[in-house]
Write a protein that holds these residues in place. Sequence first.
Motif, mmCIF file in Angstrom:
data_model
loop_
_atom_site.group_PDB
_atom_site.id
_atom_site.type_symbol
_atom_site.label_atom_id
_atom_site.label_comp_id
_atom_site.label_asym_id
_atom_site.label_seq_id
_atom_site.Cartn_x
_atom_site.Cartn_y
_atom_site.Cartn_z
ATOM 1 N N PRO A 1 -5.067 0.311 -4.512
ATOM 2 C CA PRO A 1 -4.617 1.197 -5.596
ATOM 3 C C PRO A 1 -3.093 1.315 -5.576
ATOM 4 O O PRO A 1 -2.506 1.632 -4.528
ATOM 5 C CB PRO A 1 -5.285 2.535 -5.264
ATOM 6 C CG PRO A 1 -6.446 2.166 -4.400
ATOM 7 C CD PRO A 1 -6.024 0.961 -3.616
ATOM 8 N N LEU A 2 -2.469 1.017 -6.688
ATOM 9 C CA LEU A 2 -1.012 1.037 -6.743
ATOM 10 C C LEU A 2 -0.507 2.341 -7.344
ATOM 11 O O LEU A 2 -1.079 2.860 -8.301
ATOM 12 C CB LEU A 2 -0.493 -0.121 -7.599
ATOM 13 C CG LEU A 2 -0.500 -1.522 -7.005
ATOM 14 C CD1 LEU A 2 0.120 -2.496 -8.001
ATOM 15 C CD2 LEU A 2 0.263 -1.567 -5.691
ATOM 16 N N ARG A 3 0.587 2.831 -6.795
ATOM 17 C CA ARG A 3 1.315 3.908 -7.455
ATOM 18 C C ARG A 3 2.274 3.221 -8.422
ATOM 19 O O ARG A 3 3.341 2.761 -8.053
ATOM 20 C CB ARG A 3 2.059 4.754 -6.426
ATOM 21 C CG ARG A 3 1.132 5.621 -5.581
ATOM 22 C CD ARG A 3 1.913 6.457 -4.600
ATOM 23 N NE ARG A 3 2.469 5.637 -3.531
ATOM 24 C CZ ARG A 3 3.374 6.074 -2.646
ATOM 25 N NH1 ARG A 3 3.843 7.311 -2.747
ATOM 26 N NH2 ARG A 3 3.815 5.279 -1.696
ATOM 27 N N ARG A 4 1.829 3.143 -9.665
ATOM 28 C CA ARG A 4 2.518 2.332 -10.663
ATOM 29 C C ARG A 4 3.145 3.214 -11.738
ATOM 30 O O ARG A 4 2.571 4.209 -12.163
ATOM 31 C CB ARG A 4 1.524 1.368 -11.319
ATOM 32 C CG ARG A 4 2.148 0.365 -12.286
ATOM 33 C CD ARG A 4 1.061 -0.393 -13.048
ATOM 34 N NE ARG A 4 0.307 0.499 -13.920
ATOM 35 C CZ ARG A 4 0.703 0.844 -15.152
ATOM 36 N NH1 ARG A 4 1.836 0.373 -15.650
ATOM 37 N NH2 ARG A 4 -0.034 1.656 -15.883
ATOM 38 N N ALA A 5 4.352 2.837 -12.168
ATOM 39 C CA ALA A 5 5.024 3.502 -13.281
ATOM 40 C C ALA A 5 5.643 2.432 -14.164
ATOM 41 O O ALA A 5 5.623 1.236 -13.825
ATOM 42 C CB ALA A 5 6.080 4.477 -12.765
ATOM 43 N N GLU B 1 5.880 2.418 -4.287
ATOM 44 C CA GLU B 1 5.867 2.852 -5.684
ATOM 45 C C GLU B 1 6.461 1.716 -6.500
ATOM 46 O O GLU B 1 7.594 1.289 -6.247
ATOM 47 C CB GLU B 1 6.658 4.131 -5.864
ATOM 48 C CG GLU B 1 6.019 5.345 -5.204
ATOM 49 C CD GLU B 1 6.720 6.626 -5.596
ATOM 50 O OE1 GLU B 1 6.592 7.025 -6.768
ATOM 51 O OE2 GLU B 1 7.394 7.209 -4.733
ATOM 52 N N GLU C 1 0.815 -1.215 0.000
ATOM 53 C CA GLU C 1 0.000 0.000 0.000
ATOM 54 C C GLU C 1 0.852 1.270 0.000
ATOM 55 O O GLU C 1 0.404 2.320 -0.457
ATOM 56 C CB GLU C 1 -0.924 0.017 1.227
ATOM 57 C CG GLU C 1 -2.117 -0.920 1.129
ATOM 58 C CD GLU C 1 -1.784 -2.359 1.499
ATOM 59 O OE1 GLU C 1 -2.698 -3.182 1.552
ATOM 60 O OE2 GLU C 1 -0.584 -2.658 1.734
ATOM 61 N N GLU C 2 2.072 1.183 0.510
ATOM 62 C CA GLU C 2 2.935 2.366 0.604
ATOM 63 C C GLU C 2 3.992 2.406 -0.489
ATOM 64 O O GLU C 2 4.807 3.335 -0.541
ATOM 65 C CB GLU C 2 3.626 2.383 1.970
ATOM 66 C CG GLU C 2 2.649 2.448 3.141
ATOM 67 C CD GLU C 2 3.342 2.287 4.480
ATOM 68 O OE1 GLU C 2 4.595 2.167 4.503
ATOM 69 O OE2 GLU C 2 2.645 2.274 5.508
ATOM 70 N N PHE D 1 12.372 3.596 -6.819
ATOM 71 C CA PHE D 1 11.117 2.867 -6.726
ATOM 72 C C PHE D 1 11.315 1.745 -5.720
ATOM 73 O O PHE D 1 12.441 1.348 -5.413
ATOM 74 C CB PHE D 1 10.695 2.307 -8.091
ATOM 75 C CG PHE D 1 10.251 3.363 -9.060
ATOM 76 C CD1 PHE D 1 8.907 3.711 -9.181
ATOM 77 C CD2 PHE D 1 11.188 4.037 -9.840
ATOM 78 C CE1 PHE D 1 8.502 4.691 -10.063
ATOM 79 C CE2 PHE D 1 10.789 5.032 -10.724
ATOM 80 C CZ PHE D 1 9.445 5.353 -10.835
#
Length: 262
Positions: free
Chosen positions: A174-178, A155, A152-153, A195
């Motif tokens: 919800p993912l912080r995705r790149a 990237e 959850e935390e 990351f």
Amino acid sequence: MPASDSDRLLLERAAREAGALAKSFGANDLDVRRKEADGSPVTAADLAVNDLLGSTLRTARPSYGWLSEESAEDPARHAAERVFIIDPIDGTRSFIEGADTWAHSLAVAENGQITAAAVYLPKRDLLYSAAAGQGVTLNGVPIRTTGTSVLEEAEVLAPRPVIDAPYWRVPLPPLRRAHRPSLAYRLGLVAEGRFDAMLTFRPTWEWDIAAGTLLLQEAGATVTDRLGRPLRFNARHPQHPGVVAANPALHGDIMNRLTLAP
């Protein structure tokens, strides 16, 4: 000097030479073709860099085997004590587009383990390098993974299909995705702590991940296939079922959420 450190210096020099050659190609010189096996692009630059690295590295270490994306299979690699595992240009599509996130990925494997590695992004002048037990650096400065321990935390570097439901036991947060085109660069970005994790679940060739695997291991990360198995290199079929890379706590959290179905 340990063999692994000597090999690292060799790979660093060869990677910079490869970068100079690749950058010398203009858009009109690329002669882009499609490979019969999978339709992926290959350019005159890929082949020229492969020839340069083959000459440079194999002349310096004639007893080493050779595994490269752009070379025909050489069965002699299975009998060699040490093997070069090379991706002449990782991120060829990015290279063709004139972007700056393609890389040269160079590694040495011994008994299934990577012992020396260099990943170089010529247009950004970023050189990641590592030797087993000697640490990992970016442009000569030591680097380390983050300490983020839960998804959850985090990237995460991952292609969009990674978040598909069939891969996970429960719905994902919800993912912080790149994303970046070069797998080797993605692994380097996690090694330097920009990351927290890198995930890919598609079958993955050894030349894409060999160098990056050592960067991560020396930076304190755990690196496995998507089923949680350690990666071993110079396999007869040099492909693995994806990669999960993160610091040990976060890697464990990810694996606890993944389904192990093939």
